[in-house]
Write a protein that holds these residues in place. Structure first.
Motif, PDB file in Angstrom:
ATOM      1  N   GLU A 304       0.822  -1.208   0.000  1.00 20.27           N
ATOM      2  CA  GLU A 304       0.000   0.000   0.000  1.00 20.27           C
ATOM      3  C   GLU A 304       0.859   1.263   0.000  1.00 20.27           C
ATOM      4  O   GLU A 304       0.533   2.251  -0.665  1.00 20.27           O
ATOM      5  CB  GLU A 304      -0.952  -0.006   1.198  1.00 20.27           C
ATOM      6  N   THR A 305       1.956   1.230   0.749  1.00 25.50           N
ATOM      7  CA  THR A 305       2.870   2.374   0.743  1.00 25.50           C
ATOM      8  C   THR A 305       3.462   2.576  -0.644  1.00 25.50           C
ATOM      9  O   THR A 305       3.576   3.705  -1.137  1.00 25.50           O
ATOM     10  CB  THR A 305       4.000   2.162   1.759  1.00 25.50           C
ATOM     11  N   LEU A 306       3.836   1.474  -1.288  1.00 22.20           N
ATOM     12  CA  LEU A 306       4.391   1.550  -2.638  1.00 22.20           C
ATOM     13  C   LEU A 306       3.348   2.059  -3.625  1.00 22.20           C
ATOM     14  O   LEU A 306       3.657   2.870  -4.507  1.00 22.20           O
ATOM     15  CB  LEU A 306       4.899   0.176  -3.068  1.00 22.20           C
ATOM     16  N   ARG A 307       2.113   1.608  -3.463  1.00 26.40           N
ATOM     17  CA  ARG A 307       1.046   2.061  -4.357  1.00 26.40           C
ATOM     18  C   ARG A 307       0.881   3.583  -4.269  1.00 26.40           C
ATOM     19  O   ARG A 307       0.787   4.277  -5.282  1.00 26.40           O
ATOM     20  CB  ARG A 307      -0.270   1.362  -3.994  1.00 26.40           C
ATOM     21  N   GLN A 308       0.872   4.103  -3.050  1.00 21.44           N
ATOM     22  CA  GLN A 308       0.728   5.544  -2.857  1.00 21.44           C
ATOM     23  C   GLN A 308       1.911   6.305  -3.444  1.00 21.44           C
ATOM     24  O   GLN A 308       1.740   7.339  -4.100  1.00 21.44           O
ATOM     25  CB  GLN A 308       0.587   5.860  -1.371  1.00 21.44           C
ATOM     26  N   SER A 309       3.116   5.789  -3.210  1.00 22.43           N
ATOM     27  CA  SER A 309       4.318   6.472  -3.701  1.00 22.43           C
ATOM     28  C   SER A 309       4.354   6.520  -5.222  1.00 22.43           C
ATOM     29  O   SER A 309       4.671   7.562  -5.819  1.00 22.43           O
ATOM     30  CB  SER A 309       5.571   5.772  -3.172  1.00 22.43           C
ATOM     31  N   LEU A 310       4.043   5.403  -5.863  1.00 27.15           N
ATOM     32  CA  LEU A 310       4.065   5.372  -7.328  1.00 27.15           C
ATOM     33  C   LEU A 310       2.967   6.246  -7.918  1.00 27.15           C
ATOM     34  O   LEU A 310       3.166   6.894  -8.952  1.00 27.15           O
ATOM     35  CB  LEU A 310       3.922   3.927  -7.817  1.00 27.15           C
ATOM     36  N   HIS A 311       1.816   6.282  -7.249  1.00 33.14           N
ATOM     37  CA  HIS A 311       0.736   7.143  -7.733  1.00 33.14           C
ATOM     38  C   HIS A 311       1.126   8.610  -7.594  1.00 33.14           C
ATOM     39  O   HIS A 311       0.884   9.430  -8.492  1.00 33.14           O
ATOM     40  CB  HIS A 311      -0.556   6.860  -6.971  1.00 33.14           C
ATOM     41  N   GLN A 312       1.744   8.956  -6.476  1.00 33.73           N
ATOM     42  CA  GLN A 312       2.205  10.329  -6.282  1.00 33.73           C
ATOM     43  C   GLN A 312       3.234  10.711  -7.339  1.00 33.73           C
ATOM     44  O   GLN A 312       3.241  11.841  -7.832  1.00 33.73           O
ATOM     45  CB  GLN A 312       2.791  10.487  -4.882  1.00 33.73           C
ATOM     46  N   LYS A 313       4.104   9.767  -7.690  1.00 34.25           N
ATOM     47  CA  LYS A 313       5.098  10.029  -8.737  1.00 34.25           C
ATOM     48  C   LYS A 313       4.410  10.278 -10.073  1.00 34.25           C
ATOM     49  O   LYS A 313       4.801  11.179 -10.837  1.00 34.25           O
ATOM     50  CB  LYS A 313       6.046   8.830  -8.849  1.00 34.25           C
ATOM     51  N   LYS A 314       3.380   9.519 -10.379  1.00 36.92           N
ATOM     52  CA  LYS A 314       2.624   9.743 -11.613  1.00 36.92           C
ATOM     53  C   LYS A 314       2.007  11.140 -11.619  1.00 36.92           C
ATOM     54  O   LYS A 314       2.054  11.853 -12.629  1.00 36.92           O
ATOM     55  CB  LYS A 314       1.509   8.699 -11.742  1.00 36.92           C
ATOM     56  N   GLU A 315       1.418  11.516 -10.492  1.00 36.59           N
ATOM     57  CA  GLU A 315       0.791  12.835 -10.401  1.00 36.59           C
ATOM     58  C   GLU A 315       1.827  13.944 -10.542  1.00 36.59           C
ATOM     59  O   GLU A 315       1.579  14.965 -11.197  1.00 36.59           O
ATOM     60  CB  GLU A 315       0.056  12.966  -9.062  1.00 36.59           C
ATOM     61  N   ALA A 316       2.987  13.744  -9.921  1.00 35.60           N
ATOM     62  CA  ALA A 316       4.056  14.739 -10.017  1.00 35.60           C
ATOM     63  C   ALA A 316       4.530  14.887 -11.460  1.00 35.60           C
ATOM     64  O   ALA A 316       4.742  16.002 -11.946  1.00 35.60           O
ATOM     65  CB  ALA A 316       5.218  14.346  -9.113  1.00 35.60           C
ATOM     66  N   ASP A 317       4.702  13.766 -12.147  1.00 35.17           N
ATOM     67  CA  ASP A 317       5.146  13.808 -13.543  1.00 35.17           C
ATOM     68  C   ASP A 317       4.104  14.489 -14.426  1.00 35.17           C
ATOM     69  O   ASP A 317       4.449  15.267 -15.326  1.00 35.17           O
ATOM     70  CB  ASP A 317       5.413  12.394 -14.054  1.00 35.17           C
ATOM     71  N   ALA A 318       2.830  14.201 -14.170  1.00 36.36           N
ATOM     72  CA  ALA A 318       1.765  14.810 -14.967  1.00 36.36           C
ATOM     73  C   ALA A 318       1.718  16.315 -14.739  1.00 36.36           C
ATOM     74  O   ALA A 318       1.521  17.098 -15.678  1.00 36.36           O
ATOM     75  CB  ALA A 318       0.418  14.179 -14.608  1.00 36.36           C
ATOM     76  N   THR A 319       1.915  16.733 -13.484  1.00 37.53           N
ATOM     77  CA  THR A 319       1.914  18.165 -13.169  1.00 37.53           C
ATOM     78  C   THR A 319       3.100  18.858 -13.817  1.00 37.53           C
ATOM     79  O   THR A 319       2.968  19.949 -14.384  1.00 37.53           O
ATOM     80  CB  THR A 319       1.950  18.373 -11.640  1.00 37.53           C
ATOM     81  N   GLN A 320       4.275  18.230 -13.752  1.00 33.91           N
ATOM     82  CA  GLN A 320       5.457  18.814 -14.379  1.00 33.91           C
ATOM     83  C   GLN A 320       5.269  18.922 -15.887  1.00 33.91           C
ATOM     84  O   GLN A 320       5.645  19.928 -16.504  1.00 33.91           O
ATOM     85  CB  GLN A 320       6.689  17.967 -14.063  1.00 33.91           C
ATOM     86  N   HIS A 321       4.684  17.900 -16.482  1.00 34.32           N
ATOM     87  CA  HIS A 321       4.426  17.921 -17.923  1.00 34.32           C
ATOM     88  C   HIS A 321       3.491  19.077 -18.285  1.00 34.32           C
ATOM     89  O   HIS A 321       3.672  19.746 -19.314  1.00 34.32           O
ATOM     90  CB  HIS A 321       3.810  16.592 -18.360  1.00 34.32           C
ATOM     91  N   TYR A 322       2.515  19.327 -17.422  1.00 31.50           N
ATOM     92  CA  TYR A 322       1.570  20.417 -17.674  1.00 31.50           C
ATOM     93  C   TYR A 322       2.286  21.766 -17.669  1.00 31.50           C
ATOM     94  O   TYR A 322       2.095  22.588 -18.568  1.00 31.50           O
ATOM     95  CB  TYR A 322       0.467  20.388 -16.616  1.00 31.50           C
ATOM     96  N   PHE A 323       3.130  21.993 -16.667  1.00 25.89           N
ATOM     97  CA  PHE A 323       3.842  23.266 -16.610  1.00 25.89           C
ATOM     98  C   PHE A 323       4.835  23.398 -17.763  1.00 25.89           C
ATOM     99  O   PHE A 323       5.034  24.494 -18.293  1.00 25.89           O
ATOM    100  CB  PHE A 323       4.553  23.416 -15.265  1.00 25.89           C
ATOM    101  N   ASP A 324       5.448  22.298 -18.160  1.00 24.56           N
ATOM    102  CA  ASP A 324       6.348  22.338 -19.320  1.00 24.56           C
ATOM    103  C   ASP A 324       5.588  22.762 -20.575  1.00 24.56           C
ATOM    104  O   ASP A 324       6.092  23.553 -21.389  1.00 24.56           O
ATOM    105  CB  ASP A 324       6.992  20.969 -19.543  1.00 24.56           C
ATOM    106  N   SER A 325       4.370  22.248 -20.721  1.00 28.73           N
ATOM    107  CA  SER A 325       3.574  22.596 -21.902  1.00 28.73           C
ATOM    108  C   SER A 325       3.165  24.065 -21.882  1.00 28.73           C
ATOM    109  O   SER A 325       3.134  24.727 -22.928  1.00 28.73           O
ATOM    110  CB  SER A 325       2.332  21.701 -21.994  1.00 28.73           C
ATOM    111  N   LEU A 326       2.858  24.593 -20.683  1.00 29.20           N
ATOM    112  CA  LEU A 326       2.517  26.012 -20.578  1.00 29.20           C
ATOM    113  C   LEU A 326       3.708  26.883 -20.957  1.00 29.20           C
ATOM    114  O   LEU A 326       3.554  27.928 -21.605  1.00 29.20           O
ATOM    115  CB  LEU A 326       2.060  26.349 -19.155  1.00 29.20           C
ATOM    116  N   ARG A 327       4.896  26.458 -20.558  1.00 31.50           N
ATOM    117  CA  ARG A 327       6.090  27.224 -20.877  1.00 31.50           C
ATOM    118  C   ARG A 327       6.400  27.177 -22.372  1.00 31.50           C
ATOM    119  O   ARG A 327       6.841  28.167 -22.962  1.00 31.50           O
ATOM    120  CB  ARG A 327       7.288  26.700 -20.085  1.00 31.50           C
ATOM    121  N   GLU A 328       6.184  26.019 -22.973  1.00 31.92           N
ATOM    122  CA  GLU A 328       6.488  25.869 -24.396  1.00 31.92           C
ATOM    123  C   GLU A 328       5.618  26.780 -25.261  1.00 31.92           C
ATOM    124  O   GLU A 328       6.091  27.364 -26.240  1.00 31.92           O
ATOM    125  CB  GLU A 328       6.300  24.410 -24.813  1.00 31.92           C
ATOM    126  N   LYS A 329       4.353  26.905 -24.903  1.00 33.40           N
ATOM    127  CA  LYS A 329       3.457  27.725 -25.723  1.00 33.40           C
ATOM    128  C   LYS A 329       3.376  29.172 -25.242  1.00 33.40           C
ATOM    129  O   LYS A 329       2.803  30.023 -25.927  1.00 33.40           O
ATOM    130  CB  LYS A 329       2.058  27.116 -25.749  1.00 33.40           C
TER     131      LYS A 329
END
Length: 362
Positions: A304-329
């Motif tokens: 369960e701890t691993l599940r939460q950590s990996l999900h948080q990593k996915k969310e972090a990557d998605a958020t970073q990708h979003y800000f990268d896209s805002l910067r690109e355009k």
């Protein structure tokens, strides 16, 4: 999700917990009266010096304890790039809100206030808190920082791609591909009795303390007194004297543990008491309650701890990708150079005056 992965932005709760016209962790030295000093422009939105300084305050607050206090005087230099990046991200969100027509509605404010009330437990506690802070709910509803942060949150939630928790296969693959992460080092669960010994103690004083501990150890082994009773009667370690001297698990290579203490903790047999162990804070008797050899933690134990950590990593990557896209355009223009910023914020050397120079001639 937004506040978890975008920590440089003022949190909504932090804003609410302060008086209406103040900022979280406000630094008086960072209150620039001339807000016209523009550091950058983002899609036509001015990023002012004050906006960058507010973000620097947030970063410095989180860095407390990790940088030497004497460096805090140079916080505006050390954290300039981080503060600027954070302020630019805020401007990108504000610009995106205009493009997407996203606004903060009364329902959004109600939801946040209700969430805060839940944290306080009861309506009565909420009203008491308002009174103690000299606030009213109306003032909170009109707080600009609260409204700004709710807007940022809505923009991110609308723009960041939703992620799903990892399935069993993903967790198993990560577990198998990263064995070192799940390697539990050799460790012992220990309790101790400590007698304080100042660093400048005389040799005779040291020997007297050693003899006292040896006598205590002999009394425990002859069952004249239990280890727990001895802890209560003799131990001078404030952090553990009240709980039987228990320190929990001490692991091999654990940071902050003196090597002499670690060696005794790992080598003393379970149920036995070590000889006298000297560390920089005193002399100890160590009792080993349990011992585990180095092992790989089973996946089922940390699933369960691993599940939460990996999900948080996915969310972090998605958020970073979003800000990268805002910067690109987006169109980001630097107005104030690093040299100009440094010139404005380099601490001026203090002037030392010799009292003798102030004496007046007779």
């Amino acid at each position: 999700m937004f506040y978890r992965y975008f920590p440089l932005i003022l949190s909504v709760l932090c804003v609410v917990l302060r008086t209406v016209d103040s900022h979280c962790a406000e630094n008086p030295a960072n209150q620039i009266t001339d807000n016209g000093n523009i550091v950058a422009r983002v899609n036509g939105i001015a990023v002012t010096e004050q906006m960058v300084l507010e973000q620097i305050d947030q970063i410095a607050m989180r860095a407390q304890g990790t940088i030497p206090p004497e460096h805090l005087a140079q916080r505006n230099l050390i954290f300039f790039q981080n503060g600027l990046e954070s302020a630019i991200n805020l401007a990108l969100l504000k610009s995106e809100a205009v493009v997407k027509g996203i606004t903060v509605e009364t329902a959004d404010v109600n939801k946040q206030i209700n969430s805060f009330k839940e944290r306080l437990g009861t309506e009565e506690n909420y009203q008491k808190w308002l009174s103690s802070q000299g606030l009213t709910e109306e003032k909170i509803r009109k707080n600009e920082k609260l409204l700004e942060n709710l807007l940022y949150q809505k923009v991110v939630e609308a723009g960041v791609e939703k992620t799903q928790p990892p399935d069993e296969e993903e967790m198993k693959r990560f577990y198998d591909e990263n064995p070192n992460i799940f390697l539990q080092p050799e460790r012992s669960n220990v309790s101790h009795i400590m007698l304080e010994m100042p660093a400048n103690s005389a040799e005779n004083d040291r020997k007297a303390l050693e003899k006292k501990l040896q006598t205590i150890r002999a009394d425990i082994e002859s069952e004249k007194i239990t280890f727990e009773e001895a802890v209560k009667q003799y131990s001078q370690h404030a952090g553990t004297a009240a709980n039987g001297g228990n320190l929990g698990y001490i692991a091999k290579g654990q940071e902050g543990i003196p090597p002499e203490f670690e060696k005794a903790a790992l080598e003393t047999p379970v149920g036995k008491i070590s000889g006298v162990v000297a560390t920089p804070i005193g002399l100890h008797l160590i009792k080993v309650l349990a011992h585990d050899e180095q092992q790989t933690v089973p996946l089922d134990d940390i699933k369960e701890t691993l599940r939460q950590s990996l999900h948080q990593k996915k969310e972090a990557d998605a958020t970073q990708h979003y800000f990268d896209s805002l910067r690109e355009k987006g169109k980001i223009e630097t107005v104030m150079t690093d040299e100009q910023w440094n010139a404005r914020h380099t601490p001026k050397p203090s002037i030392k005056i010799n009292p003798d120079d102030l004496k007046l001639d007779n």
